[in-house]
Write a protein that holds these residues in place. Structure first.
Motif, PDB file in Angstrom:
ATOM      1  N   ALA A   3      13.360   4.865 -13.768  1.00  0.00           N
ATOM      2  CA  ALA A   3      12.009   4.309 -13.899  1.00  0.00           C
ATOM      3  C   ALA A   3      12.046   2.778 -13.882  1.00  0.00           C
ATOM      4  N   ILE A   4      13.037   2.201 -14.521  1.00  0.00           N
ATOM      5  CA  ILE A   4      13.153   0.731 -14.555  1.00  0.00           C
ATOM      6  C   ILE A   4      13.446   0.183 -13.164  1.00  0.00           C
ATOM      7  N   LEU A   5      14.290   0.877 -12.400  1.00  0.00           N
ATOM      8  CA  LEU A   5      14.674   0.388 -11.075  1.00  0.00           C
ATOM      9  C   LEU A   5      13.522   0.412 -10.074  1.00  0.00           C
ATOM     10  N   VAL A   6      12.446   1.103 -10.419  1.00  0.00           N
ATOM     11  CA  VAL A   6      11.253   1.052  -9.572  1.00  0.00           C
ATOM     12  C   VAL A   6      10.764  -0.396  -9.454  1.00  0.00           C
ATOM     13  N   LEU A   7      10.903  -1.172 -10.512  1.00  0.00           N
ATOM     14  CA  LEU A   7      10.488  -2.574 -10.477  1.00  0.00           C
ATOM     15  C   LEU A   7      11.265  -3.349  -9.421  1.00  0.00           C
ATOM     16  N   PHE A   8      12.531  -2.992  -9.232  1.00  0.00           N
ATOM     17  CA  PHE A   8      13.338  -3.618  -8.187  1.00  0.00           C
ATOM     18  C   PHE A   8      12.730  -3.339  -6.818  1.00  0.00           C
ATOM     19  N   ALA A  27      20.478  -1.281 -19.772  1.00  0.00           N
ATOM     20  CA  ALA A  27      20.621  -2.739 -19.728  1.00  0.00           C
ATOM     21  C   ALA A  27      20.898  -3.228 -18.308  1.00  0.00           C
ATOM     22  N   VAL A  28      21.799  -2.556 -17.614  1.00  0.00           N
ATOM     23  CA  VAL A  28      22.112  -2.952 -16.241  1.00  0.00           C
ATOM     24  C   VAL A  28      20.885  -2.759 -15.349  1.00  0.00           C
ATOM     25  N   SER A  29      20.143  -1.680 -15.542  1.00  0.00           N
ATOM     26  CA  SER A  29      18.924  -1.453 -14.764  1.00  0.00           C
ATOM     27  C   SER A  29      17.911  -2.567 -14.997  1.00  0.00           C
ATOM     28  N   CYS A  30      17.795  -3.005 -16.230  1.00  0.00           N
ATOM     29  CA  CYS A  30      16.872  -4.105 -16.543  1.00  0.00           C
ATOM     30  C   CYS A  30      17.278  -5.382 -15.815  1.00  0.00           C
ATOM     31  N   GLY A  82       9.558  -5.038  -2.046  1.00  0.00           N
ATOM     32  CA  GLY A  82       8.373  -4.864  -1.212  1.00  0.00           C
ATOM     33  C   GLY A  82       7.693  -6.184  -0.887  1.00  0.00           C
ATOM     34  N   VAL A  83       7.792  -7.149  -1.775  1.00  0.00           N
ATOM     35  CA  VAL A  83       7.260  -8.490  -1.514  1.00  0.00           C
ATOM     36  C   VAL A  83       8.338  -9.355  -0.870  1.00  0.00           C
ATOM     37  N   LEU A  98       0.828  -1.205   0.000  1.00  0.00           N
ATOM     38  CA  LEU A  98       0.000   0.000   0.000  1.00  0.00           C
ATOM     39  C   LEU A  98       0.861   1.254   0.000  1.00  0.00           C
ATOM     40  N   LEU A  99       2.086   1.144   0.503  1.00  0.00           N
ATOM     41  CA  LEU A  99       3.019   2.271   0.479  1.00  0.00           C
ATOM     42  C   LEU A  99       3.986   2.194  -0.699  1.00  0.00           C
ATOM     43  N   VAL A 100       4.508   1.003  -0.956  1.00  0.00           N
ATOM     44  CA  VAL A 100       5.554   0.851  -1.966  1.00  0.00           C
ATOM     45  C   VAL A 100       5.007   1.050  -3.386  1.00  0.00           C
ATOM     46  N   MET A 101       3.857   0.480  -3.686  1.00  0.00           N
ATOM     47  CA  MET A 101       3.336   0.585  -5.061  1.00  0.00           C
ATOM     48  C   MET A 101       3.046   2.017  -5.498  1.00  0.00           C
ATOM     49  N   PRO A 102       2.343   2.820  -4.691  1.00  0.00           N
ATOM     50  CA  PRO A 102       2.108   4.192  -5.170  1.00  0.00           C
ATOM     51  C   PRO A 102       3.392   5.016  -5.262  1.00  0.00           C
ATOM     52  N   MET A 103       4.337   4.767  -4.345  1.00  0.00           N
ATOM     53  CA  MET A 103       5.611   5.487  -4.454  1.00  0.00           C
ATOM     54  C   MET A 103       6.337   5.084  -5.733  1.00  0.00           C
ATOM     55  N   GLY A 104       6.306   3.799  -6.046  1.00  0.00           N
ATOM     56  CA  GLY A 104       6.930   3.328  -7.279  1.00  0.00           C
ATOM     57  C   GLY A 104       6.257   3.907  -8.507  1.00  0.00           C
ATOM     58  N   ALA A 105       4.924   3.902  -8.492  1.00  0.00           N
ATOM     59  CA  ALA A 105       4.184   4.461  -9.631  1.00  0.00           C
ATOM     60  C   ALA A 105       4.497   5.949  -9.783  1.00  0.00           C
ATOM     61  N   GLY A 106       4.569   6.652  -8.658  1.00  0.00           N
ATOM     62  CA  GLY A 106       4.899   8.079  -8.712  1.00  0.00           C
ATOM     63  C   GLY A 106       6.301   8.321  -9.251  1.00  0.00           C
ATOM     64  N   LEU A 107       7.257   7.487  -8.831  1.00  0.00           N
ATOM     65  CA  LEU A 107       8.626   7.627  -9.352  1.00  0.00           C
ATOM     66  C   LEU A 107       8.684   7.359 -10.849  1.00  0.00           C
ATOM     67  N   MET A 108       7.899   6.392 -11.304  1.00  0.00           N
ATOM     68  CA  MET A 108       7.884   6.113 -12.749  1.00  0.00           C
ATOM     69  C   MET A 108       7.289   7.289 -13.517  1.00  0.00           C
ATOM     70  N   VAL A 109       6.171   7.797 -13.036  1.00  0.00           N
ATOM     71  CA  VAL A 109       5.495   8.899 -13.732  1.00  0.00           C
ATOM     72  C   VAL A 109       6.348  10.171 -13.711  1.00  0.00           C
TER      73      VAL A 109
END
Length: 194
Positions: free
Chosen positions: A51-56, A111-114, A61-62, A19-30
């Motif tokens: 933006a790619i490192l948000v997936l990390f 590439a490294v970020s991916c 978070g899980v 609930l905290l990590v996902m919106p922060m990640g989405a905000g960082l991507m946007v």
């Protein structure tokens, strides 16, 4: 009965963490472009990698509550297996990717970020599979824990991105800091409403 309590506690931990990590990640991507332009001008080459490192971070978070679950059930081998998979995949993959990209900065960073974003997903999958056998949770239960934050984050990100692009059409060249200052709080409200 202890396994049932642990499963419930873990699912709640994942739900509240995300609930905290996902919106922060989405905000960082946007807002990755605006963050870099406002606070690190001249370093635009890191916008896409950021933006790619948000997936990390979403994976972590899980993964962190999953590690806590492994410790709680007295199965540190789950963590060991995850670390081994992570290291076994990360080291050679990073070597190959950096060798292929050579000295070209932007493609190398992307590439490294991916790799850094993708490999932990595999390690968390291994941990998830091992922990699932011990505590007997289902993918449906995990999805149920993730769904509220996922849906709200997607709604927030889509609406915020639309507002950002509309603003840039109406005010071309709007300062990055102004966009962050206005649309950042709006995105928080959108997440709360979603």
């Amino acid at each position: 009965e202890d396994r049932d309590r642990l499963r419930g506690a873990w699912l709640r931990a994942v739900r509240y963490t995300m609930l905290l990590v996902m919106p922060m990640g989405a905000g960082l991507m946007v807002f990755s472009r605006e963050i870099i332009l406002a606070f690190y001008p001249g370093r635009e080459v890191v916008i896409v990698p950021m933006a790619i490192l948000v997936l990390f971070s979403l994976c972590r978070g899980v993964g962190v509550p999953l590690g806590d679950l492994a410790k709680a059930i007295g199965k540190p081998r789950i963590l060991t297996a995850s670390v081994i998979w992570h290291a076994a995949l990360m080291a050679p993959t990073l070597y190959i990717v950096t060798a292929l990209c050579g000295l070209e900065l932007e493609p190398g960073l992307v590439a490294v970020s991916c790799v850094v974003a993708a490999v932990p997903f595999l390690a968390v999958y291994v941990s998830f599979h091992l922990a699932r056998r011990e505590v007997r949770f289902t993918a449906k239960q995990v999805l149920g824990a993730l769904l509220p934050s996922l849906v709200a984050s997607l709604v927030m990100a889509g609406a915020t991105l639309g507002l950002k692009e509309s603003t840039l059409l109406l005010v071309p060249g709007a300062p990055a800091l102004a966009l962050l200052g206005v649309l950042g709080p709006v995105s928080c409200v959108l997440y709360a409403l979603a």
